[in-house]
Design a protein around this motif. Structure first.
Motif, PDB file in Angstrom:
ATOM      1  N   VAL A 292       0.852  -1.181   0.000  1.00  0.00           N
ATOM      2  CA  VAL A 292       0.000   0.000   0.000  1.00  0.00           C
ATOM      3  C   VAL A 292       0.884   1.224   0.000  1.00  0.00           C
ATOM      4  CG1 VAL A 292      -1.772   1.287   1.250  1.00  0.00           C
ATOM      5  CG2 VAL A 292      -1.767  -1.212   1.319  1.00  0.00           C
ATOM      6  N   PHE A 293       0.573   2.177  -0.857  1.00  0.00           N
ATOM      7  CA  PHE A 293       1.302   3.443  -0.870  1.00  0.00           C
ATOM      8  C   PHE A 293       0.315   4.594  -0.764  1.00  0.00           C
ATOM      9  CE2 PHE A 293       2.796   7.243  -3.027  1.00  0.00           C
ATOM     10  CZ  PHE A 293       4.003   7.469  -2.397  1.00  0.00           C
ATOM     11  N   THR A 294       0.585   5.512   0.159  1.00  0.00           N
ATOM     12  CA  THR A 294      -0.248   6.698   0.290  1.00  0.00           C
ATOM     13  C   THR A 294       0.564   7.800   0.956  1.00  0.00           C
ATOM     14  OG1 THR A 294      -2.428   7.502   0.997  1.00  0.00           O
ATOM     15  CG2 THR A 294      -1.275   6.018   2.511  1.00  0.00           C
ATOM     16  N   SER A 295      -0.102   8.914   1.279  1.00  0.00           N
ATOM     17  CA  SER A 295       0.553  10.046   1.923  1.00  0.00           C
ATOM     18  C   SER A 295      -0.259  10.485   3.133  1.00  0.00           C
ATOM     19  CB  SER A 295       0.695  11.206   0.940  1.00  0.00           C
ATOM     20  OG  SER A 295       1.306  12.341   1.554  1.00  0.00           O
ATOM     21  N   ASP A 296       0.412  11.157   4.073  1.00  0.00           N
ATOM     22  CA  ASP A 296      -0.267  11.552   5.315  1.00  0.00           C
ATOM     23  C   ASP A 296      -1.130  12.796   5.164  1.00  0.00           C
ATOM     24  OD1 ASP A 296       1.882  13.305   5.043  1.00  0.00           O
ATOM     25  OD2 ASP A 296       2.378  13.311   7.179  1.00  0.00           O
ATOM     26  N   ASN A 297      -0.924  13.561   4.111  1.00  0.00           N
ATOM     27  CA  ASN A 297      -1.730  14.760   3.838  1.00  0.00           C
ATOM     28  C   ASN A 297      -1.243  15.360   2.526  1.00  0.00           C
ATOM     29  OD1 ASN A 297       0.118  15.668   6.619  1.00  0.00           O
ATOM     30  ND2 ASN A 297       0.624  16.632   4.660  1.00  0.00           N
ATOM     31  N   GLY A 298      -1.869  16.466   2.132  1.00  0.00           N
ATOM     32  CA  GLY A 298      -1.434  17.141   0.924  1.00  0.00           C
ATOM     33  C   GLY A 298      -0.108  17.859   1.116  1.00  0.00           C
ATOM     34  N   SER A 299       0.384  18.436   0.038  1.00  0.00           N
ATOM     35  CA  SER A 299       1.691  19.091   0.069  1.00  0.00           C
ATOM     36  C   SER A 299       1.560  20.589   0.373  1.00  0.00           C
ATOM     37  CB  SER A 299       2.376  18.929  -1.290  1.00  0.00           C
ATOM     38  OG  SER A 299       3.577  19.676  -1.342  1.00  0.00           O
ATOM     39  N   PRO A 300       2.506  21.151   1.146  1.00  0.00           N
ATOM     40  CA  PRO A 300       2.566  22.608   1.297  1.00  0.00           C
ATOM     41  C   PRO A 300       3.196  23.271   0.084  1.00  0.00           C
ATOM     42  CG  PRO A 300       4.308  21.597   2.574  1.00  0.00           C
ATOM     43  CD  PRO A 300       3.477  20.464   1.999  1.00  0.00           C
ATOM     44  N   ALA A 301       3.750  22.437  -0.816  1.00  0.00           N
ATOM     45  CA  ALA A 301       4.288  22.898  -2.107  1.00  0.00           C
ATOM     46  C   ALA A 301       5.408  23.907  -1.951  1.00  0.00           C
ATOM     47  CB  ALA A 301       3.160  23.465  -2.976  1.00  0.00           C
TER      48      ALA A 301
END
Length: 480
Positions: A292-301
């Motif tokens: 499983v691959f995911t992220s903890d939240n969106g990016s601050p960019a």
């Protein structure tokens, strides 16, 4: 939730296999929806390994982290419970804070241990520890200056159910040293130089920011190599430290992207995923491993300037839309704060190359694993999670009827079907720092129909008061 898709062979039933599958959960840190080429073909980065993972399994287009920031998402993934039900009502844990996961709380690794699994956590923790001090006062009282590193640091991953841990807790927090299980690997006997990114505090001699990702990647590879030779199935929770600040790509990745240091760091994440996939193949266990691959939240960019950079600068400077088409940034109640890449590979169970458009969350991983293993459901096991087995049977079937979102500043939002209500005229996250005077929204909250308005531009809060009331009532019921 990705795990739910594990079973989604779409046109055929999952094949019979008496062996319990190994589970590898890779959690990127601050990686946006648009940071993966499979989701965003116009990205200024290359992510061939993550793209390959997506093509060999199922990718989700409407997947969300349990929160729009780090600590509460990690709590949600490991407990199947919304973090806002704890004492952490907004923000994240800070240096020297104590454990957030309650001692009696059932967790994903505890559950898997009862099913016969070996469990390991490698990388970022950021869920608090019991820091031993020489003066027996809480470490928060004097910024960790009295922490006794000769003693065990309890209340961390081992207390949460992991058999093994290796990581640096948080890359921009002290102590700047690796922790193995409950002890530091190297005593942090010097102070971090002021010019080195991060909070002030103790550091191991010779510590470098660029060395963290290669070190934890090698530890993950080593763990898989060793675990593959055992009869016992394993669960590896591999929580990366990138592309979160400090944005510190290794030398081999510098200047390799078209999005500055940030893009280079994203490409290092991709390389790390590739290393994991390669060792699974080499050890002959890929066919019986859920990845499983995911992220903890969106990016601050951020663009990566001085290991950080201004919010949204990678978009402005390089045209790299780290959060894809979604409005907002890390921490926001808008989609860009919590809609993230989410994919799963499980050969023979998940049909390759599938895209699922149903509403799901990484909050659901624990509940789905429970169903996968045929374990008995209990009220304290993933109380807010939803099993994704129906989505596994039907690729177009939405699993969740509703989902609660929670921003950096504690702003609640709720999604039901196409409708999304935000209980604030602001984002509640990083975007508010760019627009301190607000966004010209005159209503008390925001209401959007994401089917017709995925960019969250047409606020219908004043036009549909009955829908606002319906969603507020639902949210209050969920809050209990």
């Amino acid at each position: 939730m990705l795990l739910s898709q594990l079973f989604a062979s779409c046109s055929s039933k999952p094949r019979k296999d008496s062996r319990k599958p190994n589970i590898v959960l890779i959690l990127a840190d601050d990686m946006g929806y648009g940071d993966v080429v499979a989701y965003n073909p116009s990205a200024k980065v290359k992510t061939p390994y993550i793209d390959k993972l997506a093509s060999e399994g199922m990718a989700f287009t409407d997947a969300h982290s349990p929160s729009a920031v780090c600590t509460p998402t990690r709590y949600g993934i490991l407990t199947g419970r919304y973090s806002w039900r704890t004492g952490l009502k907004k923000g994240v844990l800070w240096p020297w804070d104590g454990p957030l996961i309650e001692e009696e709380r059932e967790t994903l690794p505890k559950m898997l241990k009862t099913a016969g699994y070996r469990t390991a956590a490698i990388g970022k923790w950021h869920l608090g520890w019991n820091w031993p001090t020489q003066d027996n006062m809480p470490a928060t009282e004097n910024n960790g200056m009295e922490v006794d590193y000769s003693k065990s640091i309890t209340g961390g991953p081992l207390a949460a159910g992991f058999d093994y841990y290796f990581g640096d807790d948080v890359p921009n927090f002290p102590p700047y040293t690796f922790i193995k299980n409950e002890n530091v690997e190297v005593l942090p006997t010097v102070q971090k130089p002021k010019g080195l990114f991060g909070h002030s505090g103790a550091m191991a001699p010779g510590w470098t920011l660029e060395g963290v990702m290669p070190a934890i990647t090698q530890k993950a590879v080593d763990y898989i190599e060793e675990a593959a030779d055992k009869e016992q199935p394993f669960f590896l929770y591999f929580a990366l430290t990138a592309p979160h600040t400090p944005i510190a790509p290794s030398e081999q990745f510098k200047r390799t992207s078209e999005a500055g240091a940030y893009g280079d760091f994203v490409q290092e994440v991709d390389w790390t995923v590739g290393q994991v996939m390669e060792v699974l193949e080499q050890k002959g266990i890929a066919d019986n491993t859920i990845v499983v691959f995911t992220s903890d939240n969106g990016s601050p960019a951020r663009n990566g300037e001085n290991s950080s950079g201004p919010i949204a600068s990678v978009i402005e400077d390089y045209g790299d839309r780290a959060n894809g088409p979604w409005r907002g940034l890390k921490g926001d109640a808008w989609e860009g704060g919590h809609r993230v890449p989410f994919m799963v590979k499980w050969p023979g169970h998940v049909a390759p190359g599938e895209w699922n458009n149903g509403l799901v969350s990484s909050l659901d991983i624990m509940a789905t694993v429970l169903d996968i293993l045929g374990m008995d459901s209990k009220p304290d096991v993933s109380p807010d999670g939803v099993s994704l087995l129906e989505a596994l049977k039907d690729n177009d079937a939405p699993v969740r009827e509703h989902l609660v979102h929670h921003s950096h500043q504690g702003v609640f939002a709720i999604r039901k079907g196409a409708w999304k209500l935000i209980l604030s005229p602001k984002s509640g996250g990083f975007s508010d720092g760019i627009f301190p005077d607000g966004y010209g929204i005159a209503t008390d909250g925001q209401l959007y129909n994401l089917d017709r308005d995925p960019g969250e531009q047409d606020n219908l809060y004043g036009k549909y008061p009955e829908k606002v009331s319906e969603l507020v009532k639902l949210l209050r019921e969920i809050e209990g």
